[in-house]
Design a protein around this motif. Structure first.
Motif, short mmCIF file in Angstrom:
data_model
loop_
_atom_site.label_atom_id
_atom_site.label_comp_id
_atom_site.label_asym_id
_atom_site.label_seq_id
_atom_site.Cartn_x
_atom_site.Cartn_y
_atom_site.Cartn_z
N PHE A 1 -1.74 -1.74 -6.56
CA PHE A 1 -0.35 -2.01 -6.93
C PHE A 1 0.50 -2.01 -5.66
N VAL A 2 1.27 -3.09 -5.48
CA VAL A 2 2.20 -3.18 -4.36
C VAL A 2 3.61 -3.13 -4.92
N PHE A 3 4.37 -2.11 -4.52
CA PHE A 3 5.72 -1.91 -5.04
C PHE A 3 6.75 -2.70 -4.23
N GLN A 4 7.88 -2.97 -4.87
CA GLN A 4 8.95 -3.74 -4.24
C GLN A 4 9.47 -3.05 -2.98
N ASN A 5 9.55 -1.73 -3.01
CA ASN A 5 10.14 -0.99 -1.88
C ASN A 5 9.07 -0.40 -0.96
N TYR A 6 7.86 -0.97 -0.99
CA TYR A 6 6.71 -0.59 -0.16
C TYR A 6 6.09 0.74 -0.60
N ALA A 7 6.93 1.80 -0.82
CA ALA A 7 6.46 3.13 -1.23
C ALA A 7 5.43 3.69 -0.26
N LEU A 8 5.65 3.47 1.04
CA LEU A 8 4.76 4.03 2.06
C LEU A 8 5.09 5.51 2.27
N PHE A 9 4.10 6.25 2.73
CA PHE A 9 4.30 7.66 3.06
C PHE A 9 4.92 7.72 4.46
N VAL B 1 0.25 4.09 10.06
CA VAL B 1 -0.29 2.92 9.38
C VAL B 1 -1.73 3.18 8.96
N TYR B 2 -2.52 3.73 9.86
CA TYR B 2 -3.93 4.02 9.56
C TYR B 2 -4.04 4.96 8.36
N ASP B 3 -3.28 6.03 8.36
CA ASP B 3 -3.40 7.02 7.29
C ASP B 3 -2.85 6.50 5.96
N ASN B 4 -1.82 5.67 6.00
CA ASN B 4 -1.32 5.06 4.77
C ASN B 4 -2.40 4.20 4.13
N ILE B 5 -3.06 3.38 4.95
CA ILE B 5 -4.11 2.50 4.41
C ILE B 5 -5.29 3.33 3.91
N GLN C 1 -16.98 5.38 6.59
CA GLN C 1 -16.63 4.35 5.62
C GLN C 1 -15.13 4.05 5.65
N ILE C 2 -14.34 5.11 5.74
CA ILE C 2 -12.89 4.94 5.78
C ILE C 2 -12.49 4.15 7.02
N ARG C 3 -13.02 4.54 8.17
CA ARG C 3 -12.67 3.86 9.41
C ARG C 3 -13.05 2.37 9.36
N ASP C 4 -14.23 2.08 8.88
CA ASP C 4 -14.67 0.68 8.81
C ASP C 4 -13.77 -0.14 7.90
N ARG C 5 -13.44 0.44 6.73
CA ARG C 5 -12.62 -0.29 5.76
C ARG C 5 -11.19 -0.47 6.28
N VAL C 6 -10.62 0.59 6.86
CA VAL C 6 -9.25 0.50 7.37
C VAL C 6 -9.16 -0.52 8.49
N MET C 7 -10.09 -0.50 9.42
CA MET C 7 -10.02 -1.42 10.55
C MET C 7 -10.25 -2.86 10.11
N THR C 8 -11.07 -3.05 9.07
CA THR C 8 -11.23 -4.40 8.52
C THR C 8 -9.92 -4.91 7.96
N LEU C 9 -9.21 -4.05 7.24
CA LEU C 9 -7.93 -4.44 6.64
C LEU C 9 -6.83 -4.58 7.69
N PHE D 1 -1.08 -1.63 15.68
CA PHE D 1 -0.01 -0.86 15.04
C PHE D 1 -0.54 0.34 14.26
N GLU D 2 -1.83 0.63 14.40
CA GLU D 2 -2.49 1.64 13.57
C GLU D 2 -1.84 3.02 13.65
N HIS D 3 -1.29 3.36 14.81
CA HIS D 3 -0.78 4.71 15.01
C HIS D 3 0.74 4.80 14.90
N ARG D 4 1.37 3.73 14.45
CA ARG D 4 2.82 3.75 14.27
C ARG D 4 3.19 4.30 12.90
N LEU D 5 4.38 4.87 12.82
CA LEU D 5 4.92 5.34 11.55
C LEU D 5 5.72 4.21 10.90
#
Length: 354
Positions: free
Chosen positions: A78-86, A91-95, A108-116, A125-129
């Motif tokens: 689900f993608v919300f209108q207002n992003y609803a990011l933490f 960026v990495y931890d949100n994904i 597994q998490i690292r491989d999937r996150v970096m693919t996305l 941008f992985e380490h940006r807030l």
């Protein structure tokens, strides 16, 4: 994911938000839920997601009724209108959030996150807030987070509403290409018809809780099934007595008929610009609006103001100019019945362009 919805209803107290909605969606299709604000689009999306419970009706995913399944067991993103990011997460931890909840391994998490990250154009941008990103980048993070658990169905609620026009245009193209590449069934809510026409494989027009029409953007545009759909999609003029227009006199045979006339069904100009001058009638330019690639023109015929377009390559017209007007066709409506009437005086049908 193949989706089948049957006689779906939703009540909020005395308010009937969704009324007997039924539809099917084939696997891999990108569907736009389009309609005015408050029409029931988001309520339908939230019932599919499991965030709202239907008052009645069935929601079936791949042959399994899911009405009573919680959201986490439906295989959706689900993608919300207002992003609803933490806000406190990178960026990495949100994904990665949904993958951590599912207790996947760090590898597994690292491989999937970096693919996305690569897929969504967020590399570097992985380490940006979130506050360090643009609106378009934040929305891409929201997409990536929704896709991380590999859902079978992606739901998006007004995904581009909070983004400025230029970035919104870029994200539309990117979203359509990404979903086609992934082959994931996707449904997005919008009140922007240009957005729906450009992005969706099929559009479902929702109005006052009802499904007015479902079909490809082209089919809905050229063959609207209700007066609401015809007036909602594209610019148009509603004419209460079309029999007053030259070539449409026979419409007077049906009492209570109204007509809808689209701009591209109308030609205006000086007499020398027409092959069949006898099919035209006099009009007067009321106003012109520059649209960049063309003029939008308001022209008065009798006591009716019509809207049409005029090419920049043709002679410039001005308010007050007398012109000839040719109406090629009109959509006629009476109660639940609708049909197209061609101008009986012209010889060749006019091609439709959108």
């Amino acid at each position: 994911m193949h989706i089948e919805v049957t006689q779906l209803n939703k009540h909020f107290g005395d308010f009937h938000a969704v009324r007997d909605v039924s539809f099917t969606i084939e696997k891999g299709r990108l569907i736009g839920l389009l309609g005015p604000s408050g029409g029931g689009k988001t309520s339908i999306l939230r019932m599919l997601a499991g965030l709202e419970t239907p008052s009645s009706g069935d929601i079936v995913f791949h042959g399994k009724r899911v009405n009573d399944l919680p959201p986490q067991e439906r295989g959706i993103g689900f993608v919300f209108q207002n992003y609803a990011l933490f806000k406190h997460m990178t960026v990495y931890d949100n994904i990665a959030f949904g993958l951590k909840v599912k207790k996947q391994s760090k590898e597994q998490i690292r491989d999937r996150v970096m693919t996305l990250v690569e897929l969504t154009g967020l590399k570097g941008f992985e380490h940006r807030l979130p506050h360090q990103l643009s609106g378009g980048q934040r929305q891409r993070v929201a997409f990536a987070r929704a896709l991380a658990p590999e859902p079978q169905l992606l739901l998006l609620d007004e995904p581009f509403a909070a983004i400025d026009a230029k970035i919104r245009q870029e994200l539309r193209t990117w979203l359509k290409e990404m979903i086609e590449r992934l082959g994931i069934t996707s449904i997005f809510v919008t009140h922007d018809q240009d957005e729906a026409i450009e992005v969706a494989d099929e559009i479902m027009i929702i109005n006052k809780g009802r499904l007015e029409q479902k079909g490809s953007p082209w089919d809905i545009y050229k063959s609207p099934q209700t007066q609401f759909v015809a007036s909602f999609i594209g610019e148009s003029t509603i004419v209460s007595d079309v029999s007053k227009l030259k070539g449409f006199e026979s419409a007077a045979d049906r009492e209570g008929v109204k007509a809808l006339i689209r701009p591209e069904y109308i030609e205006i100009g000086k007499p020398h610009e027409f092959r069949i001058v006898s099919a035209t009638e006099p009009g007067r330019i009321k106003q012109l609006h520059f649209r960049g690639s063309e003029w939008m023109v308001e022209v008065v015929v009798g006591d009716t103001t019509l809207i049409t377009y005029r090419s920049l390559e043709k002679d410039i017209l001005h308010p007050g100019d007398e012109v000839n007007v040719l109406v090629h066709r009109a959509y006629l409506f009476k109660d639940e019945e609708s049909w197209i009437m061609e101008n009986r005086l012209k010889e060749d049908p006019m091609p439709i362009h959108i």
